[in-house]
Design an enzyme around this catalytic site. Structure first.
Site, short mmCIF file in Angstrom:
data_model
loop_
_atom_site.label_atom_id
_atom_site.label_comp_id
_atom_site.label_asym_id
_atom_site.label_seq_id
_atom_site.Cartn_x
_atom_site.Cartn_y
_atom_site.Cartn_z
N HIS A 26 0.74 -1.38 0.13
CA HIS A 26 -0.02 0.00 0.04
C HIS A 26 0.74 1.23 -0.26
O HIS A 26 0.25 2.41 -0.30
CB HIS A 26 -0.93 0.12 1.22
CG HIS A 26 -1.94 -1.13 1.28
ND1 HIS A 26 -2.92 -1.41 0.41
CD2 HIS A 26 -2.25 -2.11 2.28
CE1 HIS A 26 -3.65 -2.35 0.84
NE2 HIS A 26 -2.93 -2.81 1.84
N GLY A 65 -1.97 1.92 5.07
CA GLY A 65 -2.48 0.45 5.44
C GLY A 65 -1.51 -0.29 5.90
O GLY A 65 -0.73 -1.42 5.41
N ASP A 124 -3.21 -10.99 -1.57
CA ASP A 124 -3.62 -10.37 -0.16
C ASP A 124 -5.16 -10.12 -0.27
O ASP A 124 -5.73 -9.71 -1.38
CB ASP A 124 -2.75 -9.02 -0.10
CG ASP A 124 -2.75 -8.38 1.18
OD1 ASP A 124 -1.74 -8.57 1.92
OD2 ASP A 124 -3.92 -7.95 1.64
N HIS A 157 -6.44 -7.45 0.43
CA HIS A 157 -6.62 -6.13 0.43
C HIS A 157 -5.96 -5.73 -1.06
O HIS A 157 -5.05 -6.29 -1.74
CB HIS A 157 -5.84 -5.22 1.36
CG HIS A 157 -6.43 -5.38 2.71
ND1 HIS A 157 -5.69 -5.97 3.67
CD2 HIS A 157 -7.60 -4.94 3.23
CE1 HIS A 157 -6.52 -6.20 4.73
NE2 HIS A 157 -7.41 -5.37 4.41
N ASP A 164 -3.62 -12.73 4.75
CA ASP A 164 -5.19 -12.20 5.38
C ASP A 164 -6.16 -12.77 4.36
O ASP A 164 -7.33 -12.57 4.63
CB ASP A 164 -5.16 -10.81 5.55
CG ASP A 164 -4.69 -9.92 4.60
OD1 ASP A 164 -4.32 -10.42 3.09
OD2 ASP A 164 -4.32 -8.73 4.71
F1 V1D Z 1 -7.95 -2.74 13.27
C1 V1D Z 1 -7.13 -1.91 13.84
C2 V1D Z 1 -6.60 -1.60 15.01
C3 V1D Z 1 -5.57 -0.62 14.96
C4 V1D Z 1 -5.20 0.02 14.01
C5 V1D Z 1 -5.68 -0.12 12.62
C6 V1D Z 1 -6.52 -1.20 12.38
C7 V1D Z 1 -7.21 -1.55 11.30
C8 V1D Z 1 -7.92 -2.73 10.73
N1 V1D Z 1 -8.13 -2.37 9.42
N2 V1D Z 1 -6.98 -0.42 10.14
C9 V1D Z 1 -7.45 -1.24 9.07
C10 V1D Z 1 -7.38 -0.57 7.73
N3 V1D Z 1 -7.79 0.82 7.71
C11 V1D Z 1 -8.99 1.24 7.57
C12 V1D Z 1 -8.93 2.80 7.75
C13 V1D Z 1 -9.87 3.44 8.61
N4 V1D Z 1 -9.99 4.39 7.84
C14 V1D Z 1 -11.12 5.28 7.77
C15 V1D Z 1 -9.56 3.49 6.65
O1 V1D Z 1 -10.07 0.83 7.45
C16 V1D Z 1 -6.25 -0.81 7.09
C17 V1D Z 1 -5.97 -2.34 6.50
C18 V1D Z 1 -4.68 -2.25 6.08
C19 V1D Z 1 -4.19 -3.79 5.46
C20 V1D Z 1 -2.75 -3.73 5.36
C21 V1D Z 1 -2.50 -5.08 4.47
O2 V1D Z 1 -2.90 -6.18 4.82
O3 V1D Z 1 -2.96 -5.07 3.02
C22 V1D Z 1 -1.08 -5.19 4.24
N5 V1D Z 1 -0.16 -5.74 3.11
O4 V1D Z 1 1.07 -5.58 3.33
C23 V1D Z 1 1.34 -5.01 4.58
C24 V1D Z 1 -0.05 -4.76 5.16
CA CA Z 2 -3.87 -7.17 3.31
#
Ligand code: V1D
Ligand code: CA
Length: 447
Positions: free
Chosen positions: A175, A183, A210, A212, A300
């Protein structure tokens, strides 16, 4: 700088004290549990790893746990897979290497910010998208340079022919943008590795499994035909991160039709995922004819992942890796997401066995000692049932999947069909590396 080969002593791998792999009277460290599958032409595999990357913490409530790499490595060693690969202790990427993609001001921020001085950087935090998903943590620069150095080393091994398959499970942070974290990703090691491959390879295929969307890699190569990106992911514009990657997201300019997206709904199962994957990847490779492939193996997409929503089992995810490997092209395997550490480590260990053409039993190896063994309770197996109970209802009808597949085939028709994708012209200056590309490219054309 070439990667440092390491002698395969367990101490070098950061396993010591109580955490030493237990050897009972019947086993020795030289008795591998993994066995080579007979009759397969074996590949030269390199494994790029640095235990220092694993000791970082995003924060106690953050889902990204770098120690999942420790668990992965313990399984790999426990099964004796190190005997079937060249193992390298990787080095940190240099700032100059990161500058191939990222901007100076972003790198300066990343290098200087710490939890202690974060207040004085408060104004810059939103600009670089730091916050809950991408927090400042102790050692952030070291963490980023280590996982990036590993992907760069791995790409170089493929380029110089020392490896057919190179593995970096600490990489795959798909990301990250040029000037922005996103992300849980700060530096885009995949983009950096692909830029290396492009020095000698006319076309590189990037595949992302992945859960995502691989938006950072897609964005970096959105307007070039030298990289085709193909991402399989859950898509829901409003409710699932990052909200991009619908089927009509196809690239632009010279890169139009060279970004492919497979938007999926919750709960896809093994059979549907693997057959869809094969039915798309095969024509993509045959049409695009890449010189090498980078496969992001985010864990994931497994069933029972803390952030994921698919119903895949480890064997199905591995079948995708096996299928890509079967084309015999130089292959870079990187990690990515994965938020249930015991399953992440099971998956990446299993995929290491696929890369090395070895068989590993589902029973965990006796060499896997405490405290690691306990993470795999109560079954202590490599292949627990993750997706078969259908934790998520499968919202992907056959008809929907067939429509998605058809849309990809339509994109491929714009490329002219195999073997038509011939790069007759020197491509446009790609991120400023024209001169370095030009000579190797001419050689490639002649060949
Ligand atoms: F659940 C959480 C607790 C603490 C901090 C973050 C999170 C969390 C869960 N899901 N954050 C997310 C995703 N972010 C959002 C944002 C909130 N905003 C409004 C948007 O939904 C981010 C998920 C990232 C996934 C990363 C990945 O798995 O794709 C990755 N790939 O390579 C490394 C990581
Ligand atoms: Ca992911």
């Amino acid at each position: 700088m070439s990667p440092t080969p390491i002698v395969q002593t367990y101490d070098t791998w950061g396993v010591s004290g109580n955490a030493t792999i237990a050897l009972d009277s019947k086993t020795t460290s030289s008795m591998p549990v993994a066995t080579r599958i007979a009759g397969r032409p074996t590949k030269k595999v390199s494994y790029h790893h640095n235990p220092l990357a694993e000791n970082h913490h995003f924060g106690s409530s953050h889902p990204m746990k770098p120690w999942r790499l420790t668990l992965t490595n313990q399984l790999v060693l426990g099964y004796g897979l190190q005997d079937y690969m060249d193992c390298y202790a990787t080095r940190a990427a240099t700032e100059d290497e990161l500058r191939e993609f990222h901007t100076d001001d972003y790198l300066e921020f990343l290098q200087r910010v710490t939890p202690e001085n974060a207040d004085s950087f408060a104004q810059q935090m939103p600009k670089f998208n730091f916050g809950d998903d991408c927090p400042v943590f102790t050692g952030i620069w070291d963490f980023c340079t280590l996982y990036s150095g590993a992907s760069l080393d791995a790409a170089k091994k493929l380029l110089n022919g020392q490896s057919d398959i190179a593995i970096n499970w600490s990489g795959g942070l798909h990301h990250a943008k040029k000037s922005e974290a996103s992300g849980f990703c700060y530096i885009n090691d995949i983009v950096l590795a692909i830029l290396q491959l492009l020095r000698h390879h006319p076309r590189v295929l990037y595949i992302d499994i992945d859960v995502h969307h691989g938006d950072g890699v897609e964005q970096a190569f959105f307007s070039t035909d030298r990289v085709m990106t193909l991402s399989f992911h859950k898509y829901d514009k409003d409710n699932f991160f990052p909200g991009t990657g619908n089927w009509d997201d196809i690239g632009g300019g010279a890169g139009k039709h060279y970004s492919l997206n497979v938007p999926l709904r919750d709960g896809i199962d093994d059979e549907n995922y693997v057959s869809l994957f094969k039915s798309i990847v095969e024509p993509v490779i045959e049409t695009y004819r890449p010189a090498s492939i980078v496969l992001q193996c985010g864990a994931d997409s497994l069933g029972a992942d803390r952030l994921g929503c698919f119903n895949l089992n480890i064997r199905a995810h591995g079948a995708c890796v096996e299928f890509v490997k079967s084309f015999g092209l130089p292959l870079l395997l990187v990690g990515g997401g994965g938020y249930t550490p015991r399953n992440v480590s099971r998956l990446w260990c299993y995929e290491t066995s696929i890369a090395t053409d070895t068989e590993v039993g589902t029973e965990l190896p006796p060499q896997l000692g405490d405290p690691f063994r306990e993470y795999f309770a109560p079954e202590y197996v490599l292949h627990p049932k993750l997706g078969t109970d259908g934790r998520y209802e499968n919202k992907n009808s056959r008809k929907y999947l067939e429509t998605v597949r058809q849309r990809i085939m339509e994109q491929l028709r714009y490329l002219g069909g195999a073997p038509g994708v011939q790069m007759q012209e020197v491509p446009p200056d790609l991120l400023g590396c024209q001169s370095e590309l030009e000579n190797p490219l001419k050689e490639d054309m002649k060949a």
